[in-house]
Design an enzyme around this catalytic site. Structure first.
Site, mmCIF file in Angstrom:
data_model
loop_
_atom_site.group_PDB
_atom_site.id
_atom_site.type_symbol
_atom_site.label_atom_id
_atom_site.label_comp_id
_atom_site.label_asym_id
_atom_site.label_seq_id
_atom_site.Cartn_x
_atom_site.Cartn_y
_atom_site.Cartn_z
ATOM 1 N N ASP A 176 -7.449 8.383 -4.731
ATOM 2 C CA ASP A 176 -8.569 8.370 -5.665
ATOM 3 C C ASP A 176 -9.202 6.995 -5.776
ATOM 4 O OD1 ASP A 176 -6.343 7.305 -6.932
ATOM 5 O OD2 ASP A 176 -6.545 8.467 -8.762
ATOM 6 N N LYS A 187 -12.069 -0.898 -6.576
ATOM 7 C CA LYS A 187 -12.410 -1.997 -7.494
ATOM 8 C C LYS A 187 -12.162 -3.300 -6.758
ATOM 9 C CE LYS A 187 -10.882 0.285 -11.756
ATOM 10 N NZ LYS A 187 -9.863 0.257 -12.819
ATOM 11 N N PHE A 204 -12.064 1.089 -16.584
ATOM 12 C CA PHE A 204 -11.148 2.210 -16.390
ATOM 13 C C PHE A 204 -11.969 3.492 -16.334
ATOM 14 C CE2 PHE A 204 -7.983 5.415 -17.328
ATOM 15 C CZ PHE A 204 -6.959 5.005 -16.486
ATOM 16 N N ASP A 208 -7.481 10.507 -14.332
ATOM 17 C CA ASP A 208 -7.062 10.827 -15.700
ATOM 18 C C ASP A 208 -6.912 9.621 -16.604
ATOM 19 O OD1 ASP A 208 -4.701 9.736 -14.387
ATOM 20 O OD2 ASP A 208 -3.621 10.418 -16.164
ATOM 21 N N ARG A 218 -9.205 15.039 -16.106
ATOM 22 C CA ARG A 218 -9.262 15.297 -14.654
ATOM 23 C C ARG A 218 -10.297 16.349 -14.292
ATOM 24 N NH1 ARG A 218 -4.720 12.707 -12.408
ATOM 25 N NH2 ARG A 218 -2.851 12.732 -13.709
ATOM 26 N N LYS A 249 -1.546 12.503 -8.517
ATOM 27 C CA LYS A 249 -2.381 13.658 -8.722
ATOM 28 C C LYS A 249 -3.858 13.320 -8.547
ATOM 29 C CE LYS A 249 0.485 14.830 -12.611
ATOM 30 N NZ LYS A 249 0.433 15.098 -14.064
ATOM 31 N N GLY A 250 -4.196 12.037 -8.699
ATOM 32 C CA GLY A 250 -5.592 11.619 -8.864
ATOM 33 C C GLY A 250 -6.569 12.045 -7.794
ATOM 34 N N GLU A 272 -7.034 -0.206 -6.194
ATOM 35 C CA GLU A 272 -7.154 -1.314 -7.145
ATOM 36 C C GLU A 272 -6.296 -2.496 -6.672
ATOM 37 O OE1 GLU A 272 -6.032 -0.527 -11.246
ATOM 38 O OE2 GLU A 272 -7.544 -1.936 -11.932
HETATM 39 P P1 5GP Z 1 -3.219 0.362 -7.236
HETATM 40 O O1 5GP Z 1 -1.829 0.733 -6.797
HETATM 41 O O2 5GP Z 1 -4.200 0.174 -6.112
HETATM 42 O O3 5GP Z 1 -3.248 -0.764 -8.227
HETATM 43 O O4 5GP Z 1 -3.722 1.521 -8.144
HETATM 44 C C1 5GP Z 1 -4.145 2.667 -7.618
HETATM 45 C C2 5GP Z 1 -3.792 3.809 -8.540
HETATM 46 O O5 5GP Z 1 -3.910 3.453 -9.929
HETATM 47 C C3 5GP Z 1 -4.788 4.879 -8.285
HETATM 48 O O6 5GP Z 1 -4.289 5.788 -7.323
HETATM 49 C C4 5GP Z 1 -4.979 5.488 -9.648
HETATM 50 O O7 5GP Z 1 -4.092 6.560 -9.811
HETATM 51 C C5 5GP Z 1 -4.664 4.400 -10.636
HETATM 52 N N1 5GP Z 1 -5.892 3.754 -11.148
HETATM 53 C C6 5GP Z 1 -6.363 2.522 -10.839
HETATM 54 N N2 5GP Z 1 -7.515 2.268 -11.488
HETATM 55 C C7 5GP Z 1 -7.784 3.375 -12.223
HETATM 56 C C8 5GP Z 1 -8.867 3.745 -13.106
HETATM 57 O O8 5GP Z 1 -9.842 3.018 -13.365
HETATM 58 N N3 5GP Z 1 -8.786 4.983 -13.663
HETATM 59 C C9 5GP Z 1 -7.749 5.841 -13.436
HETATM 60 N N4 5GP Z 1 -7.786 7.028 -14.049
HETATM 61 N N5 5GP Z 1 -6.724 5.529 -12.599
HETATM 62 C C10 5GP Z 1 -6.738 4.314 -12.009
HETATM 63 MG MG MG Z 2 -3.443 7.599 -7.779
#
Ligand code: 5GP
Ligand code: MG
Length: 175
Positions: free
Chosen positions: A99, A130, A151, A158, A164, A40-41, A102
């Site tokens: 969104d 990040k 975070f 969210d 959101r 949803k982000g 990471e």
């Molecule tokens: P990854 O799969 O790259 O580790 O994580 C990406 C997903 O984790 C993003 O699409 C997001 O939904 C969530 N995410 C990663 N870091 C954050 C953060 O600092 N805040 C929030 N709300 N979601 C995060």
């Molecule tokens: Mg996401």
């Protein structure tokens, strides 16, 4: 437990950056690009970005995919598909929107599945990134802001499905 959200990027700063991204994206994707936004982000970012792209002459088609790898504020490693694409991406140029990048697992999973279905090209736009947290090798073609390892919430992002609606991006902290 109540949290406070300390602003990181104001509504105005986010808006200005989204406009800049739209300018760069409009120069490198075809007019009829297929946009895939990850739910949803990314829904708020995607909504603003597609209207900024419209102002630059693009006529995209739009679809959504929902992937999940998070529980609370920790990525649990395994990515699961909650909602698949409804449209066909075969032979299409795709702009994938998320969104935040990471570990890279979410994007890598989405990229793989779109490429496996025969997309001609896939470019990636993320609102936030990040650095130093990558577990999988994947890069975005367009990045809004590179942020420190906190975070963040707001502008679609969210915590436990709250925050959101905030028009700005902020860091979630305990008071
Ligand atoms: P990854 O799969 O790259 O580790 O994580 C990406 C997903 O984790 C993003 O699409 C997001 O939904 C969530 N995410 C990663 N870091 C954050 C953060 O600092 N805040 C929030 N709300 N979601 C995060
Ligand atoms: Mg996401």
């Amino acid at each position: 437990m109540e949290f406070i959200v300390s602003p990181l990027y104001s509504e105005e700063e986010v808006h200005a950056r989204v406009e800049e991204l739209a300018g760069a994206i409009a120069l490198s994707v075809p007019r009829d690009v297929m946009i895939v936004a990850l739910l949803k982000g990314s829904f708020v970012f995607a909504a603003d970005l597609i209207r900024a792209l419209h102002l630059r002459g693009l006529t995209p088609q739009i679809d959504f995919m929902s992937l999940s790898s998070y529980a609370g504020t920790e990525s649990c490693g395994e990515v699961t598909m909650r909602r698949d694409l409804a449209e066909c991406v075969e032979n299409r140029h795709v702009l994938l929107i998320d969104d935040i990048l990471e570990s890279g697992r979410t994007l890598a999973h989405a990229l793989e599945s779109i490429k496996a279905r025969g997309a001609k090209s896939v470019q990636v736009a993320v609102l936030l990134e990040k650095p130093g947290k990558r577990k999988v090798e994947v890069a975005a073609d367009f990045t809004g802001f590179i942020i420190p390892d906190h975070f963040v919430v707001g502008y679609g992002l969210d915590y436990a499905n709250f925050y959101r609606e905030l028009p700005f991006i902020g860091v979630l902290a305990r008071p």
